[in-house]
Design an enzyme around this catalytic site. Structure first.
Site, PDB file in Angstrom:
ATOM      1  N   GLY A 177      30.838  37.994  36.956  1.00  0.00           N
ATOM      2  CA  GLY A 177      30.013  37.578  38.122  1.00  0.00           C
ATOM      3  C   GLY A 177      28.823  36.627  38.048  1.00  0.00           C
TER       4      GLY A 177
ATOM      5  CD  GLU B 174      35.776  43.534  34.022  1.00  0.00           C
ATOM      6  OE1 GLU B 174      35.830  42.717  35.322  1.00  0.00           O
ATOM      7  OE2 GLU B 174      36.407  44.676  34.007  1.00  0.00           O
ATOM      8  N   PRO B 175      32.858  38.592  31.775  1.00  0.00           N
ATOM      9  CG  PRO B 175      31.515  37.732  29.964  1.00  0.00           C
ATOM     10  CD  PRO B 175      32.356  38.917  30.384  1.00  0.00           C
TER      11      PRO B 175
ATOM     12  NE  ARG C 278      31.574  31.227  38.820  1.00  0.00           N
ATOM     13  CZ  ARG C 278      32.215  31.113  39.808  1.00  0.00           C
ATOM     14  NH1 ARG C 278      32.659  29.638  39.876  1.00  0.00           N
ATOM     15  NH2 ARG C 278      32.936  31.786  40.673  1.00  0.00           N
TER      16      ARG C 278
ATOM     17  NE  ARG D 295      34.797  27.199  41.498  1.00  0.00           N
ATOM     18  CZ  ARG D 295      33.822  27.066  42.156  1.00  0.00           C
ATOM     19  NH1 ARG D 295      32.986  25.739  41.925  1.00  0.00           N
ATOM     20  NH2 ARG D 295      32.968  27.897  42.564  1.00  0.00           N
TER      21      ARG D 295
ATOM     22  CE1 TYR E 219      37.006  30.368  46.673  1.00  0.00           C
ATOM     23  CE2 TYR E 219      36.463  28.829  44.945  1.00  0.00           C
ATOM     24  CZ  TYR E 219      37.414  29.874  45.479  1.00  0.00           C
ATOM     25  OH  TYR E 219      38.189  30.523  44.848  1.00  0.00           O
TER      26      TYR E 219
ATOM     27  CB  CYS F 186      49.015  13.840  52.177  1.00  0.00           C
ATOM     28  SG  CYS F 186      50.199  14.984  52.863  1.00  0.00           S
ATOM     29  CD  GLU F 187      46.282  20.262  53.124  1.00  0.00           C
ATOM     30  OE1 GLU F 187      45.111  20.584  53.450  1.00  0.00           O
ATOM     31  OE2 GLU F 187      47.094  20.832  52.881  1.00  0.00           O
TER      32      GLU F 187
ATOM     33  CE1 TYR G 150      37.972  32.586  38.195  1.00  0.00           C
ATOM     34  CE2 TYR G 150      35.819  31.728  37.877  1.00  0.00           C
ATOM     35  CZ  TYR G 150      36.732  32.864  38.017  1.00  0.00           C
ATOM     36  OH  TYR G 150      36.458  34.170  37.590  1.00  0.00           O
TER      37      TYR G 150
HETATM   38  N1  LLP Z   1      36.165  40.865  36.809  1.00  0.00           N
HETATM   39  C1  LLP Z   1      36.857  41.051  37.963  1.00  0.00           C
HETATM   40  C2  LLP Z   1      37.371  42.315  38.179  1.00  0.00           C
HETATM   41  C3  LLP Z   1      36.889  39.851  38.589  1.00  0.00           C
HETATM   42  O1  LLP Z   1      37.534  39.911  39.674  1.00  0.00           O
HETATM   43  C4  LLP Z   1      36.377  38.697  38.166  1.00  0.00           C
HETATM   44  C5  LLP Z   1      36.418  37.459  39.223  1.00  0.00           C
HETATM   45  C6  LLP Z   1      35.670  38.503  37.072  1.00  0.00           C
HETATM   46  C7  LLP Z   1      35.793  39.811  36.157  1.00  0.00           C
HETATM   47  C8  LLP Z   1      35.108  37.186  36.428  1.00  0.00           C
HETATM   48  O2  LLP Z   1      34.170  36.784  37.219  1.00  0.00           O
HETATM   49  P1  LLP Z   1      33.169  35.514  36.937  1.00  0.00           P
HETATM   50  O3  LLP Z   1      32.301  36.087  35.589  1.00  0.00           O
HETATM   51  O4  LLP Z   1      33.965  34.542  36.263  1.00  0.00           O
HETATM   52  O5  LLP Z   1      32.406  35.085  37.835  1.00  0.00           O
HETATM   53  N2  LLP Z   1      38.045  31.311  42.228  1.00  0.00           N
HETATM   54  C9  LLP Z   1      36.997  31.429  42.140  1.00  0.00           C
HETATM   55  C10 LLP Z   1      36.418  32.755  41.440  1.00  0.00           C
HETATM   56  C11 LLP Z   1      37.056  34.129  41.664  1.00  0.00           C
HETATM   57  C12 LLP Z   1      36.671  35.033  40.900  1.00  0.00           C
HETATM   58  C13 LLP Z   1      37.642  36.398  41.234  1.00  0.00           C
HETATM   59  N3  LLP Z   1      37.225  37.440  40.167  1.00  0.00           N
HETATM   60  C14 LLP Z   1      36.007  30.275  42.166  1.00  0.00           C
HETATM   61  O6  LLP Z   1      36.479  29.106  41.773  1.00  0.00           O
HETATM   62  O7  LLP Z   1      34.812  30.353  42.385  1.00  0.00           O
END
Ligand code: LLP
Length: 435
Positions: free
Chosen positions: A261, A295-296, A298, A335, A339, A365-366, A394
């Site tokens: 997150g 669980e990083p 991004r 993205r 979003y 084509c959108e 992502y």
């Molecule tokens: N752990 C779990 C259970 C998750 O659902 C996620 C992301 C992560 C870890 C990794 O999160 P991060 O550290 O990357 O924030 N497609 C979207 C992001 C979707 C994230 C889904 N879950 C975007 O492009 O912003």
């Protein structure tokens, strides 16, 4: 293969000896965008566009920075494969000591192919099929992060049929607002993820008499691209508090899983530092003395990647702005369309003066296929190359074949050279599954 040495990451440098090499480009006078010292234009000219370019140096730097921010406190990073699971990237992170978070059996198999041991894999996901659960049980992953009472019951049935004890973590939905984009906020009661706290307490109370289920952790994940510490701190506090209760009840918990997150700065605005992030989590979990799992995704992968595209056309939009049509769009980076996400866009070579107001759009084509809205950029012309920054997470994983567009190539730059880590799809790939 280029052999250039220079500073790590994406930097701008005088063109020098590379200047003028790339005919047909609107090369500027003063600088060029490099990845770990390699001109991105050299990669684009050799491998074609659109192309994802990743910096191995930035991946290493980001992994190590987050890892070392936890200092002496026992911890393990489980890189979230969903951010970018190209094998070479997974292997690189494995080499640094990372474990992984997988969100489907396919990510589990990719992790295994990349050399991860099942004991390094946590398996999350709101809709794990019976076949996926069974595969994870048979492999003996570190934990299956369970999202509902129903899933726990299905898992129990599978484990007891196989005569196994399965390691589970229960994902608690803490009803915390991550204050991120609604599509990627997961910690509110109204979101589909996890088990609400009260229901989780009840469910956990049944575990003492269910011998095929071994509770190893509490799991929380409240969203992605979180740019304030408070939601992360509160989720950690809740997971830590619940873990303490469970320990007092005699559950031999092994760690606390705080999910991913941590946001990145796409536009230069402030985000928590690695030290602030780790400090907040450790502060909450220390009273349990349990190791921390995070669980990083991004925060490791996003800044390590750029999507390089070529300008196809420039055409009038309003009296004072033009459309710039590039050869990458929502098929390569969804993205912005999904979003309204902001990604910096910069020409690989900037002319010394002059800017114009542009809407940077893709070829799909959108009308939603806009990569950059309302941008002031150096003057662009057909044939120019641009980089869409922070596309390492992502990006390629969310790509599609819409309009029958082939998946773009991916390139990893390492130690002054580069290699293609996923080749571009061709027509045969596009038709491979069809009658
Ligand atoms: N752990 C779990 C259970 C998750 O659902 C996620 C992301 C992560 C870890 C990794 O999160 P991060 O550290 O990357 O924030 N497609 C979207 C992001 C979707 C994230 C889904 N879950 C975007 O492009 O912003």
């Amino acid at each position: 293969m280029a052999q250039t040495t220079g500073p790590a990451g994406f930097t701008r440098q005088p063109i020098g000896k590379n200047r003028g090499k790339n005919r047909g480009e609107n090369l500027g006078e003063n600088d060029a965008l490099l990845c770990d010292g390699v001109p991105l234009s050299a990669i684009a000219n050799a491998e074609g566009t659109p192309v994802y370019v990743y910096s191995a140096a930035v991946l290493r730097e980001r992994y190590r920075a987050i890892d070392s921010a936890f200092g002496e406190y026992p911890h393990q990073l489980h890189y979230a494969l969903k951010a970018n699971s190209t094998l070479a990237i997974a292997r690189l992170l494995r080499g640094l000591g990372s474990a992984v978070d997988a969100n489907s059996v396919w990510e589990i198999e990719v992790a295994r192919t990349a050399g991860f041991d099942p004991s390094q894999i946590v398996f999350t996901g709101v809709g794990k099929s019976p076949a996926e659960l069974e595969r994870a049980v048979v492999l003996g992953v570190k934990a299956i992060n369970v999202e509902s009472a129903g899933e726990l019951a299905r898992l129990e049935a599978i484990a007891s049929r196989l005569g196994r004890t399965v390691r589970v973590a229960v994902r608690v939905n803490p009803d915390i607002d991550a204050r991120s984009h609604p599509h990627i906020s997961t910690g509110l009661k109204i979101n589909k993820f996890g088990v609400p706290l009260d229901a989780a307490r009840e469910l956990l109370g049944t575990l003492g008499s269910r011998p095929s289920l071994a509770l190893v952790a509490i799991h929380v994940h409240v969203g992605s691209q979180i740019t304030g510490l408070e939601p992360l701190r509160r989720a950690a506090a809740l997971a830590a508090g619940l873990s303490l209760e469970l320990r007092q009840q005699g559950f031999p918990l092994e760690y606390v899983d705080l999910g991913g997150g941590l946001g990145v700065s796409y536009d230069g605005s402030a985000v928590p530092s690695d030290a602030e992030y780790a400090g907040a989590l450790v502060g909450e979990v220390r009273p349990t003395s349990l190791p921390i799992v995070v669980e990083p995704g991004r925060a490791i992968a996003a800044p390590a990647g750029a999507l390089v595209a070529r300008v196809i056309d420039v055409k009038p939009r309003t009296a004072s702005s033009d459309f710039v049509v590039i050869d990458a769009g929502m098929t390569e980076l969804i993205r912005p369309a999904l979003y309204s996400a902001f990604h910096r866009i910069e020409p690989l070579s900037a002319p010394p003066s002059g800017e114009h107001h542009y809407e940077i759009v893709g070829p799909v084509c959108e009308s939603s296929d806009v990569v950059g809205r309302d941008r002031m950029l150096p003057i662009l012309a057909a044939g120019d190359l641009v980089a869409i920054r922070d596309a390492g997470a992502y990006g390629s994983v969310m790509a599609s074949n819409y309009n029958r567009r082939p998946l773009a190539a991916e390139v990893l730059v390492d130690e002054g050279g580069w290699r293609v880590i996923r080749r571009r799809q061709g027509l045969a790939d596009l038709l491979a599954l069809e009658d």
